[in-house]
Design a protein around this motif. Structure first.
Motif, PDB file in Angstrom:
ATOM      1  N   CYS A   1      40.278  35.044  17.054  1.00 31.43           N
ATOM      2  CA  CYS A   1      39.250  34.085  16.665  1.00 31.43           C
ATOM      3  C   CYS A   1      39.008  34.166  15.155  1.00 31.43           C
ATOM      4  O   CYS A   1      38.830  35.260  14.610  1.00 31.43           O
TER       5      CYS A   1
ATOM      6  N   CYS B   1      35.003  35.431  14.861  1.00 39.31           N
ATOM      7  CA  CYS B   1      34.506  36.759  15.244  1.00 39.31           C
ATOM      8  C   CYS B   1      35.619  37.778  15.495  1.00 39.31           C
ATOM      9  O   CYS B   1      35.340  38.938  15.769  1.00 39.31           O
TER      10      CYS B   1
ATOM     11  N   CYS C   1      38.135  31.202  21.948  1.00 42.56           N
ATOM     12  CA  CYS C   1      37.588  32.551  21.873  1.00 42.56           C
ATOM     13  C   CYS C   1      36.676  32.776  23.083  1.00 42.56           C
ATOM     14  O   CYS C   1      35.717  32.024  23.283  1.00 42.56           O
TER      15      CYS C   1
ATOM     16  N   CYS D   1      32.845  33.723  21.477  1.00 46.80           N
ATOM     17  CA  CYS D   1      31.959  32.746  20.830  1.00 46.80           C
ATOM     18  C   CYS D   1      32.367  31.307  21.106  1.00 46.80           C
ATOM     19  O   CYS D   1      31.734  30.373  20.599  1.00 46.80           O
TER      20      CYS D   1
HETATM   21 ZN   LIG Z   1      34.979  34.132  18.421  1.00 51.11          ZN
END
Ligand SMILES: [Zn+2]
Length: 280
Positions: A118, A121, A136, A139
């Motif tokens: 990702c 994050c 992801c 998130c």
């Molecule tokens: Zn993420």
């Protein structure tokens, strides 16, 4: 290969006819070359020729055959009878459909390789089942293959063409102007800005010519014709080494026929020639 390709995302659970495999090592494609032609291997699985790809992606169906892209680790030697080859070198050896598919395959393979995590994050991403996207699980950020649109402009003044060269061109070669579209910009705004920035002139009468996906690395080139409307050629030396007006009797070296630039220039030359003939 013929002309009917249907893009798909979800791989078949199983299949019995060999599939076309676009297997890459970096941007080098595995091909079989024979008698001035090249083709990709038709296999049920790359394991048949001793290859264990790091990742594989389903591309869709070509004439009833499944097509995959796959990525091999660096330094894996090519199996017997096939070799690694740069895509540009395959122009003329591949039929048009294979060449276009190889361009699609390298971009999907490379996008998959560079979106395993990702961007927000850092969590490992997972493939979305129904579309070409990686998501992801932490998130929910969804990442799609990127395409960077670029505008090409061939400026005409009477029977002359504005051709320019960037420092990285092969010696003597000149081409149409081109540049990437910036966020928030229309294609037309981009064209006016690029022409102004690169050679300091104004243009009008923009007409769309054609477009070409350009997988080096992931552009879409959108080509226009336009007319000179004012100003003196003043090359921006950081991007343009030389630029000038060329008549048909004094053309410089032109880009390879692989490129939309050459098709754009050739079409305009033909149009000037037919106009000149008709006028006499
Ligand atoms: Zn993420």
């Amino acid at each position: 290969m013929a002309d009917l390709f249907v893009a798909q995302v979800t791989p078949p659970e199983s299949f019995t006819e060999p599939a076309y495999w676009f297997i890459f090592q970096g941007t080098q494609l595995l091909v079989r070359r024979e008698e001035g032609r090249a083709s990709v291997p038709a296999l049920l699985d790359p394991g048949e020729i001793g290859l264990q790809p790091v990742r594989r992606q389903y591309l869709g169906m070509l004439d009833g055959r499944h097509c995959f892209s796959a990525e091999c680790a660096a330094e894996v030697p090519a199996p017997e009878g096939v070799s690694w080859s740069g895509l540009r070198a395959l122009f003329g050896l591949f039929d048009d459909m294979s060449f276009a598919l190889a361009g699609r395959a390298v971009q999907i393979m490379d996008w998959d390789r560079t979106h395993q995590f990702c961007g927000a994050c850092g969590t490992p991403t997972v493939s979305k089942p129904s579309e070409r996207a990686r998501q992801c699980p932490n998130c929910n950020l969804t990442q799609y293959p990127r395409i960077a649109p670029a505008v090409m402009a061939l400026v005409r003044k009477g029977d002359e063409l504005l051709l320019a060269r960037s420092p990285h061109f092969v010696p003597g070669m000149h081409s149409a102007l081109a540049g990437f579209v910036e966020p928030g910009e229309s294609l037309e705004q981009c064209l006016h800005r690029e022409v102004r920035e690169e050679v300091g002139i104004e243009v009008n009468n923009l007409t769309y010519f054609s477009s070409q996906p350009w997988p080096f690395p992931h552009s879409l080139m959108i080509a226009f014709n336009c007319d000179y409307a004012g100003g003196e050629i003043t090359p921006d030396r950081s991007e343009i080494e030389a630029a000038g007006w060329f008549d048909l009797d004094h053309l410089p070296i032109l880009p390879n026929k692989i490129s939309i630039a050459r098709r754009l220039i050739d079409a305009t030359i033909a149009s000037i020639r037919s106009g000149a003939t008709a006028g006499r």
